[in-house]
Design a protein around this motif. Structure first.
Motif, PDB file in Angstrom:
ATOM      1  N   ALA A   1      55.278 -12.588  75.910  1.00  0.00           N
ATOM      2  CA  ALA A   1      54.857 -12.714  74.466  1.00  0.00           C
ATOM      3  C   ALA A   1      53.590 -13.454  74.663  1.00  0.00           C
ATOM      4  CB  ALA A   1      56.009 -13.616  73.805  1.00  0.00           C
ATOM      5  N   GLN A   2      53.549 -14.589  75.449  1.00  0.00           N
ATOM      6  CA  GLN A   2      52.230 -15.183  75.890  1.00  0.00           C
ATOM      7  C   GLN A   2      51.117 -14.425  76.100  1.00  0.00           C
ATOM      8  OE1 GLN A   2      51.094 -18.084  79.291  1.00  0.00           O
ATOM      9  NE2 GLN A   2      52.253 -19.259  77.645  1.00  0.00           N
ATOM     10  N   LEU A   3      51.316 -13.374  76.935  1.00  0.00           N
ATOM     11  CA  LEU A   3      50.357 -12.492  77.421  1.00  0.00           C
ATOM     12  C   LEU A   3      49.847 -11.613  76.216  1.00  0.00           C
ATOM     13  CD1 LEU A   3      51.270 -11.327  80.863  1.00  0.00           C
ATOM     14  CD2 LEU A   3      49.725 -12.931  80.142  1.00  0.00           C
ATOM     15  N   ASP A   4      50.607 -10.931  75.231  1.00  0.00           N
ATOM     16  CA  ASP A   4      50.492 -10.296  74.335  1.00  0.00           C
ATOM     17  C   ASP A   4      49.331 -10.935  73.395  1.00  0.00           C
ATOM     18  OD1 ASP A   4      51.952  -8.204  75.019  1.00  0.00           O
ATOM     19  OD2 ASP A   4      53.867  -8.762  73.820  1.00  0.00           O
ATOM     20  N   GLY A   5      49.879 -12.451  73.041  1.00  0.00           N
ATOM     21  CA  GLY A   5      48.812 -13.297  72.406  1.00  0.00           C
ATOM     22  C   GLY A   5      47.530 -13.429  72.789  1.00  0.00           C
ATOM     23  N   ILE A   6      47.528 -13.504  74.268  1.00  0.00           N
ATOM     24  CA  ILE A   6      45.957 -13.540  74.920  1.00  0.00           C
ATOM     25  C   ILE A   6      45.415 -12.263  74.837  1.00  0.00           C
ATOM     26  CG2 ILE A   6      44.907 -13.539  77.213  1.00  0.00           C
ATOM     27  CD1 ILE A   6      47.247 -15.673  77.930  1.00  0.00           C
ATOM     28  N   ALA A   7      45.808 -11.114  74.789  1.00  0.00           N
ATOM     29  CA  ALA A   7      45.072  -9.947  74.709  1.00  0.00           C
ATOM     30  C   ALA A   7      44.566  -9.748  73.290  1.00  0.00           C
ATOM     31  CB  ALA A   7      46.031  -8.584  74.770  1.00  0.00           C
ATOM     32  N   GLU A   8      45.483 -10.324  72.341  1.00  0.00           N
ATOM     33  CA  GLU A   8      45.027 -10.190  70.919  1.00  0.00           C
ATOM     34  C   GLU A   8      43.982 -11.032  70.584  1.00  0.00           C
ATOM     35  OE1 GLU A   8      46.723 -10.643  66.280  1.00  0.00           O
ATOM     36  OE2 GLU A   8      48.268 -10.557  68.202  1.00  0.00           O
ATOM     37  N   ALA A   9      44.010 -12.287  71.318  1.00  0.00           N
ATOM     38  CA  ALA A   9      43.053 -13.430  70.850  1.00  0.00           C
ATOM     39  C   ALA A   9      41.655 -13.275  71.670  1.00  0.00           C
ATOM     40  CB  ALA A   9      43.513 -14.690  71.208  1.00  0.00           C
ATOM     41  N   GLY A  10      41.885 -12.738  73.054  1.00  0.00           N
ATOM     42  CA  GLY A  10      40.714 -12.851  73.780  1.00  0.00           C
ATOM     43  C   GLY A  10      40.376 -13.945  74.390  1.00  0.00           C
TER      44      GLY A  10
ATOM     45  N   LEU B   1      35.213 -16.761  82.611  1.00  0.00           N
ATOM     46  CA  LEU B   1      34.749 -17.847  82.461  1.00  0.00           C
ATOM     47  C   LEU B   1      35.683 -18.675  81.996  1.00  0.00           C
ATOM     48  CD1 LEU B   1      31.925 -19.203  82.673  1.00  0.00           C
ATOM     49  CD2 LEU B   1      31.464 -18.639  80.017  1.00  0.00           C
ATOM     50  N   ALA B   2      35.852 -19.793  82.730  1.00  0.00           N
ATOM     51  CA  ALA B   2      36.988 -20.929  82.411  1.00  0.00           C
ATOM     52  C   ALA B   2      36.322 -22.292  82.325  1.00  0.00           C
ATOM     53  CB  ALA B   2      37.954 -20.919  83.619  1.00  0.00           C
ATOM     54  N   LEU B   3      36.794 -23.153  81.418  1.00  0.00           N
ATOM     55  CA  LEU B   3      36.650 -24.498  81.536  1.00  0.00           C
ATOM     56  C   LEU B   3      37.779 -25.238  81.728  1.00  0.00           C
ATOM     57  CD1 LEU B   3      34.584 -25.102  78.099  1.00  0.00           C
ATOM     58  CD2 LEU B   3      33.756 -24.447  80.282  1.00  0.00           C
ATOM     59  N   CYS B   4      37.917 -26.218  82.624  1.00  0.00           N
ATOM     60  CA  CYS B   4      38.949 -26.991  83.080  1.00  0.00           C
ATOM     61  C   CYS B   4      38.641 -28.538  83.015  1.00  0.00           C
ATOM     62  CB  CYS B   4      39.364 -26.441  84.603  1.00  0.00           C
ATOM     63  SG  CYS B   4      39.628 -24.854  84.705  1.00  0.00           S
ATOM     64  N   GLY B   5      39.889 -28.982  82.283  1.00  0.00           N
ATOM     65  CA  GLY B   5      40.056 -30.441  82.023  1.00  0.00           C
ATOM     66  C   GLY B   5      41.384 -31.000  81.892  1.00  0.00           C
TER      67      GLY B   5
ATOM     68  N   ALA C   1      44.744 -28.698  75.210  1.00  0.00           N
ATOM     69  CA  ALA C   1      45.928 -28.337  73.981  1.00  0.00           C
ATOM     70  C   ALA C   1      45.104 -28.446  72.578  1.00  0.00           C
ATOM     71  CB  ALA C   1      46.899 -29.204  74.129  1.00  0.00           C
ATOM     72  N   GLU C   2      44.044 -29.091  72.577  1.00  0.00           N
ATOM     73  CA  GLU C   2      43.323 -29.264  71.107  1.00  0.00           C
ATOM     74  C   GLU C   2      42.987 -28.147  70.700  1.00  0.00           C
ATOM     75  OE1 GLU C   2      40.555 -32.418  71.876  1.00  0.00           O
ATOM     76  OE2 GLU C   2      42.019 -33.993  72.248  1.00  0.00           O
ATOM     77  N   SER C   3      42.440 -28.088  69.397  1.00  0.00           N
ATOM     78  CA  SER C   3      41.697 -26.615  68.836  1.00  0.00           C
ATOM     79  C   SER C   3      40.528 -26.181  69.630  1.00  0.00           C
ATOM     80  CB  SER C   3      41.348 -27.045  67.348  1.00  0.00           C
ATOM     81  OG  SER C   3      40.904 -25.779  66.609  1.00  0.00           O
ATOM     82  N   ASN C   4      39.530 -27.151  69.769  1.00  0.00           N
ATOM     83  CA  ASN C   4      38.565 -26.595  70.646  1.00  0.00           C
ATOM     84  C   ASN C   4      37.516 -25.733  70.203  1.00  0.00           C
ATOM     85  OD1 ASN C   4      38.910 -28.733  72.682  1.00  0.00           O
ATOM     86  ND2 ASN C   4      40.608 -27.441  73.279  1.00  0.00           N
ATOM     87  N   GLU C   5      37.496 -25.211  68.800  1.00  0.00           N
ATOM     88  CA  GLU C   5      36.958 -24.193  68.288  1.00  0.00           C
ATOM     89  C   GLU C   5      35.434 -24.147  68.698  1.00  0.00           C
ATOM     90  OE1 GLU C   5      38.201 -21.478  66.985  1.00  0.00           O
ATOM     91  OE2 GLU C   5      40.368 -22.509  67.444  1.00  0.00           O
ATOM     92  N   GLU C   6      34.687 -25.396  68.602  1.00  0.00           N
ATOM     93  CA  GLU C   6      33.236 -25.359  68.994  1.00  0.00           C
ATOM     94  C   GLU C   6      33.274 -25.020  70.466  1.00  0.00           C
ATOM     95  OE1 GLU C   6      29.350 -28.332  68.874  1.00  0.00           O
ATOM     96  OE2 GLU C   6      31.453 -28.961  67.794  1.00  0.00           O
TER      97      GLU C   6
ATOM     98  N   ILE D   1      35.085 -23.310  72.406  1.00  0.00           N
ATOM     99  CA  ILE D   1      35.411 -22.033  72.656  1.00  0.00           C
ATOM    100  C   ILE D   1      34.325 -21.020  72.236  1.00  0.00           C
ATOM    101  CG2 ILE D   1      37.024 -19.997  72.017  1.00  0.00           C
ATOM    102  CD1 ILE D   1      39.287 -22.100  71.925  1.00  0.00           C
ATOM    103  N   GLY D   2      33.684 -21.394  71.055  1.00  0.00           N
ATOM    104  CA  GLY D   2      32.560 -20.589  70.518  1.00  0.00           C
ATOM    105  C   GLY D   2      31.443 -20.552  71.834  1.00  0.00           C
ATOM    106  N   LEU D   3      30.934 -21.737  72.465  1.00  0.00           N
ATOM    107  CA  LEU D   3      30.177 -21.806  73.378  1.00  0.00           C
ATOM    108  C   LEU D   3      30.504 -20.897  74.796  1.00  0.00           C
ATOM    109  CD1 LEU D   3      29.149 -25.718  73.988  1.00  0.00           C
ATOM    110  CD2 LEU D   3      27.800 -23.764  73.403  1.00  0.00           C
ATOM    111  N   MET D   4      31.774 -20.973  75.027  1.00  0.00           N
ATOM    112  CA  MET D   4      32.310 -20.107  75.912  1.00  0.00           C
ATOM    113  C   MET D   4      31.984 -18.529  75.670  1.00  0.00           C
ATOM    114  SD  MET D   4      35.803 -21.973  76.974  1.00  0.00           S
ATOM    115  CE  MET D   4      36.491 -20.626  78.214  1.00  0.00           C
TER     116      MET D   4
END
Length: 250
Positions: free
Chosen positions: A178-187, A218-222, A228-233, A235-238
């Motif tokens: 289920a998690q992988l299905d969500g990842i495929a859809e969201a990119g 491309l990954a960001l680690c922290g 777990a936060e929203s991080n929309e800005e 993710i946009g940079l990524m």
């Protein structure tokens, strides 16, 4: 002969081994989805023999049946026959990654995907990543690995076992699917404390222009709570930097 000595090969066994290797080679040459009938015709093998060899290779995890049961693809053990070689990173690509590192306080890692494995090609020197063998052997506990698994017809072909590393590790096959299905859809892949309880990662795909093929991540680690936060800005940079990398890595 001691109990540890191997049994001698019979006259027919070498031919059977050669035939099995020929079947494996034909799947590599024809690509994912080749059928038993097509393999039988290409190798001029009796269909009964072809099915028997395919069943053996599937049982030994060198091949997998695709979900629709109409064709075959390489399995986990076949990927290990050809070790992944990290491609040389161009100056232009490295500049893009370094630019992102200068904009965030997170660890920034770039990985390629080859032979069903995650291979780091530009790990952040200031934020050393997890050992490469962990990324390769347990892709389900990393954001980069989840990107790769989300692309597979059957993720089980690349997962050795659903080992628990922390209390947050996903060990249920149904939950991982289920998690992988969500990842495929969201990119977008996200893991929070699954490998190390205090660390997490976000990862976005880098796809080949025109083909859409997954070529890198491309990954960001922290800290896990930040991931777990929203991080929309963020993710946009990524995504922006992943788009810049695409023509440089394809």
């Amino acid at each position: 002969m001691t109990s540890l000595d191997p049994a001698p090969l019979s006259g027919r066994q070498p031919r059977a081994v050669r035939s099995a290797l020929a079947v494996l080679e034909e799947v590599v040459a024809s690509g994912s989805g080749v059928t038993a009938k097509e393999i039988s015709a290409a190798l001029k093998l009796p269909q009964a023999t072809t099915y028997r060899l395919l069943n053996l290779l599937v049982a030994e995890e060198y091949l997998v049946r695709l979900p629709d049961l109409r064709g075959f693809a390489l399995g986990r053990r076949a990927a290990r026959l050809s070790p992944a070689v990290a491609p040389a990173l161009s100056t232009a690509a490295r500049t893009v990654v370094d630019h992102l590192r200068g904009m965030v306080r997170w660890g920034v890692h770039l990985a390629s995907f080859s032979a069903g494995q995650v291979t780091l090609i530009d790990p952040d020197p200031d934020h050393p990543p997890s050992d490469g063998h962990v990324l390769a052997r347990y892709p389900q506990v990393t954001a980069l690995g989840k990107l790769l698994l989300a692309e597979q017809p059957d993720w089980r072909a690349l997962v050795r076992d659903l080992r628990r590393f922390t209390e947050f590790t996903v060990t249920s096959g149904a939950e991982l699917s289920a998690q992988l299905d969500g990842i495929a859809e969201a990119g977008l892949a996200r893991q929070c404390g699954e490998l190390r309880a205090d660390r997490g990662c976000l990862a976005v795909p880098v796809r080949g222009p025109g083909t859409g093929m997954l070529v890198a991540g491309l990954a960001l680690c922290g800290p896990a709570h930040r991931v777990a936060e929203s991080n929309e800005e963020l993710i946009g940079l990524m995504r922006d930097h992943a788009e810049r990398l695409a023509p440089l890595l394809a």
